[in-house]
Design a protein around this motif. Sequence first.
Motif, PDB file in Angstrom:
ATOM      1  N   GLU A   1       3.159  -6.986   0.599  1.00  0.00           N
ATOM      2  CA  GLU A   1       2.260  -7.228   1.718  1.00  0.00           C
ATOM      3  C   GLU A   1       2.044  -8.717   1.934  1.00  0.00           C
ATOM      4  N   GLU A   2       1.904  -9.462   0.815  1.00  0.00           N
ATOM      5  CA  GLU A   2       1.667 -10.903   0.955  1.00  0.00           C
ATOM      6  C   GLU A   2       2.106 -11.630  -0.312  1.00  0.00           C
TER       7      GLU A   2
ATOM      8  N   GLN B   1       0.887  -1.159   0.000  1.00  0.00           N
ATOM      9  CA  GLN B   1       0.000   0.000   0.000  1.00  0.00           C
ATOM     10  C   GLN B   1       0.928   1.212   0.000  1.00  0.00           C
ATOM     11  N   LEU B   2       1.104   1.840  -1.144  1.00  0.00           N
ATOM     12  CA  LEU B   2       2.063   2.937  -1.250  1.00  0.00           C
ATOM     13  C   LEU B   2       1.562   4.156  -0.488  1.00  0.00           C
ATOM     14  N   ASN B   3       2.403   4.650   0.401  1.00  0.00           N
ATOM     15  CA  ASN B   3       2.060   5.783   1.234  1.00  0.00           C
ATOM     16  C   ASN B   3       3.310   6.641   1.356  1.00  0.00           C
ATOM     17  N   ALA B   4       3.254   7.853   0.831  1.00  0.00           N
ATOM     18  CA  ALA B   4       4.418   8.732   0.831  1.00  0.00           C
ATOM     19  C   ALA B   4       4.858   9.114   2.247  1.00  0.00           C
TER      20      ALA B   4
END
Length: 165
Positions: free
Chosen positions: A151-152, A140-143
């Motif tokens: 993730e899996e 989950q790309l989050n700056a």
Amino acid sequence: MIDTALLATAYRFRVTFILPSSGAADPAAPTQLGSGGFQECTGLEVEMEVSEYSEGGRNDGVVQRAGRMKVARLVLKRGMVIGDTGRVVPELWTWIAEVTGGVRPIRRYDGLVQLLDAGQQTVAAWAFRRALPAKVVGPQLNARTGEVAIEELTLAHEGLRMVTP
């Protein structure tokens, strides 16, 4: 008595993918995808099918017969596969794209799951055979956090055994 210090130890998992010597149909295929560090690993399970046989004249029980072995899929969570250069290897994503894109023959990788202690020493290890990528969930790309881990990653395989570290 249970050692509470042992229970408090933070473990990590390292997974290494290696192309079996007999499985390389393409000489240009990478023989190793690299190693990945993961925070969680499930599916280290082996189950034997057992059938019951009622033997004539034996009324005090039934004979238990061993059948086929079944293995669970390995599920690796929150980690990343890196190569010798210390960078994320694109070969893992290439392998997944080839399998889902219908490239034949399918490349399968053997591998090793290692349980590591805080000092990065192997505590236990399991070897798996002829794995295929069954599922991958990207990050989950989050700056704000900068996390880029897978993730899996779910692997279908054809055998699992515990090995001496």
